[in-house]
Design an enzyme around this catalytic site. Structure first.
Site, short mmCIF file in Angstrom:
data_model
loop_
_atom_site.label_atom_id
_atom_site.label_comp_id
_atom_site.label_asym_id
_atom_site.label_seq_id
_atom_site.Cartn_x
_atom_site.Cartn_y
_atom_site.Cartn_z
N TYR A 163 7.28 -14.08 -8.15
CA TYR A 163 6.73 -12.85 -8.72
C TYR A 163 7.73 -12.24 -9.71
CZ TYR A 163 4.96 -8.05 -8.96
OH TYR A 163 4.50 -6.84 -9.41
N SER B 208 7.34 -4.92 -14.06
CA SER B 208 7.70 -4.36 -12.75
C SER B 208 9.21 -4.17 -12.70
CB SER B 208 7.27 -5.35 -11.67
OG SER B 208 7.91 -5.06 -10.45
N1 LIG Z 1 1.59 -1.32 -7.17
C1 LIG Z 1 2.88 -1.38 -7.47
O1 LIG Z 1 3.72 -0.79 -6.78
C2 LIG Z 1 3.34 -2.16 -8.66
C3 LIG Z 1 4.70 -2.09 -8.99
C4 LIG Z 1 5.15 -2.78 -10.09
C5 LIG Z 1 4.27 -3.51 -10.87
N2 LIG Z 1 2.96 -3.57 -10.51
C6 LIG Z 1 2.07 -4.37 -11.38
O2 LIG Z 1 0.97 -3.58 -11.76
C7 LIG Z 1 -0.17 -4.39 -11.97
C8 LIG Z 1 -1.35 -3.85 -11.19
O3 LIG Z 1 -1.01 -3.85 -9.82
P1 LIG Z 1 -1.82 -3.00 -8.74
O4 LIG Z 1 -0.83 -2.58 -7.74
O5 LIG Z 1 -2.67 -1.99 -9.41
O6 LIG Z 1 -2.72 -4.15 -8.11
P2 LIG Z 1 -4.10 -4.08 -7.31
O7 LIG Z 1 -4.35 -2.72 -6.77
O8 LIG Z 1 -4.08 -5.24 -6.38
O9 LIG Z 1 -5.20 -4.32 -8.46
C9 LIG Z 1 -5.28 -5.54 -9.10
C10 LIG Z 1 -6.45 -5.53 -10.06
O10 LIG Z 1 -6.50 -6.79 -10.72
C11 LIG Z 1 -7.73 -7.45 -10.43
N3 LIG Z 1 -7.42 -8.84 -10.20
C12 LIG Z 1 -6.59 -9.35 -9.24
N4 LIG Z 1 -6.53 -10.68 -9.36
C13 LIG Z 1 -7.31 -11.01 -10.41
C14 LIG Z 1 -7.66 -12.24 -11.03
N5 LIG Z 1 -7.19 -13.39 -10.57
N6 LIG Z 1 -8.49 -12.23 -12.09
C15 LIG Z 1 -8.99 -11.06 -12.55
N7 LIG Z 1 -8.70 -9.87 -12.01
C16 LIG Z 1 -7.88 -9.84 -10.95
C17 LIG Z 1 -8.28 -6.74 -9.19
O11 LIG Z 1 -9.70 -6.69 -9.22
P3 LIG Z 1 -10.71 -7.76 -8.56
O12 LIG Z 1 -10.24 -7.97 -7.17
O13 LIG Z 1 -12.04 -7.13 -8.70
O14 LIG Z 1 -10.59 -8.96 -9.42
C18 LIG Z 1 -7.78 -5.33 -9.41
O15 LIG Z 1 -8.62 -4.64 -10.30
C19 LIG Z 1 0.25 -5.81 -11.57
O16 LIG Z 1 0.58 -6.53 -12.70
C20 LIG Z 1 1.47 -5.58 -10.70
O17 LIG Z 1 2.33 -6.69 -10.74
C21 LIG Z 1 2.47 -2.92 -9.43
#
Ligand SMILES: NC(=O)c1ccc[n+]([C@@H]2O[C@H](COP(=O)([O-])OP(=O)(O)OC[C@H]3O[C@@H](n4cnc5c(N)ncnc54)[C@H](OP(=O)(O)O)[C@@H]3O)[C@@H](O)[C@H]2O)c1
Length: 324
Positions: A201, A188
């Site tokens: 985080y 990130s």
């Molecule tokens: N969105 C942003 O702006 C952003 C920016 C920088 C970095 N990131 C990084 O990108 C990655 C994905 O983020 P996102 O925004 O796509 O998140 P998200 O929409 O909340 O999706 C998270 C995914 O991970 C699964 N998950 C969550 N907790 C889990 C657990 N304990 N065990 C197994 N699966 C789990 C969820 O599915 P279930 O609920 O079905 O388990 C879902 O498929 C993360 O590492 C985040 O730090 C995101």
């Protein structure tokens, strides 16, 4: 030679040095985000299967779908079996690729990996996307304000950090044996530089960044690419599905652009918009400013206002539904 002449020569060299540095940066950016649109690596050459953690929504789901669209079979790992089955069906119907699902909760820590290893046995895994990650609060918070802080520390460390080397440990040996493989670790922008009010985080993401860079240096001579992807804002559940605009990417747009950069860079913001924002932040927000009480107050205020806006929108939506 006079002192002024010496100074002029030194100045000249400095200007040339910085111009060359700028030209190199521009070339790298051009290659990463423009040339990569025309020429990208055939991801199938790494192997038949891709494994994606956190694959049922947001960036993980977008990577899984994009990898299937580019011809790979996909192993999806997340907590909810119902969502896993839904995404697996979507991938089969839309792209005609094989899928496997593994239900696992990464916050459980060490105990889940023997079962995950069992499910992956026998597959030719060419790509691993370490995407799973969680944030602990919907607003910028001081460390002690994190809800259920004692429990959250373990959960975040297990999910955001432990999952990355553990999944790598399971999949990397097969890649080394075949002399090819790609590991994509989702870090990130908060993992590029320390980010106060997101302390835990941010620290977990700095771990992901450092681990990826070291692993790439260790294994590139064995044919393995380890790419660290450090996005800014992507519209997903984690970011309350904020509206997409020139700064905020959609998950599908982000995954597609980020996958194009494979083979062009082992460290990337993932897309042109985020790379430009990263450059601007590095210039406009030097460390002393990012760590300052002034900026922390501003971030808190911004977060409070945004929370208020979200609440108002939700109430309006509810009223609209009732009227219908
Ligand atoms: N969105 C942003 O702006 C952003 C920016 C920088 C970095 N990131 C990084 O990108 C990655 C994905 O983020 P996102 O925004 O796509 O998140 P998200 O929409 O909340 O999706 C998270 C995914 O991970 C699964 N998950 C969550 N907790 C889990 C657990 N304990 N065990 C197994 N699966 C789990 C969820 O599915 P279930 O609920 O079905 O388990 C879902 O498929 C993360 O590492 C985040 O730090 C995101």
């Amino acid at each position: 030679m006079s002192f002024t002449e010496l100074l002029a020569i030194f100045g000249g060299f400095t200007v040339v040095f910085y111009l060359l540095k700028l030209a190199w940066k521009c070339w790298c950016g051009f290659r990463q985000f423009v040339l990569s649109e025309l020429w990208h690596v055939d991801l199938r050459t790494y192997g038949q299967w891709a494994v994606v953690t956190g694959a049922t929504s947001g960036i993980g789901k977008a990577y899984a779908c994009e990898l299937a669209r580019r011809g790979l079979d996909v192993v999806l790992i997340s907590r909810s079996d119902e969502k896993l089955q839904m995404i697996a069906k979507e991938i089969k119907d839309q792209y005609g690729r094989k899928t496997r699902t593994i239900q696992a909760d990464f916050t459980d820590g060490q105990s889940i990996y023997p079962a995950v290893a069992g499910e992956l046995q026998g597959l030719e895994i060419g790509i691993l996307v370490n995407n799973v990650g969680m944030a602990y609060s919907d607003h910028f918070a001081y460390f002690l304000e994190i809800p259920d802080v004692e429990q959250k520390i373990t959960q975040i460390v297990n999910c955001n950090m432990l999952s990355v080397p553990q999944m790598t440990r399971l999949i990397l040996p097969g890649m080394v044996e075949r002399g090819t493989g790609l590991i994509i670790n989702i870090s990130s922008e908060a993992g590029v530089r320390p980010q106060p009010l997101l302390s835990l985080y941010s620290a977990t993401k700095i771990f992901v960044t450092a681990f990826s860079q070291c692993l790439h240096a260790e294994y590139k001579s064995k044919g393995i690419i380890v790419q660290c992807v450090a996005p800014l804002l992507v519209s997903t559940n984690m970011t309350k599905n904020m509206s997409v605009n020139c700064l905020v990417k959609s998950a599908s747009g982000f995954a597609s652009e980020a996958l194009n950069t494979v083979g062009h860079s082992s460290y990337t913001s993932g897309c042109l918009s985020h790379a430009l924002q990263d450059m601007a932040l590095a210039i406009l927000m030097p460390d002393w400013f990012r760590m300052s009480p002034f900026l922390m107050r501003k971030l808190r205020k911004f977060a409070e206002d945004r929370k208020y806006d979200i609440r108002v929108c939700e109430e309006k939506d509810k009223l609209g539904e009732k009227e219908e």
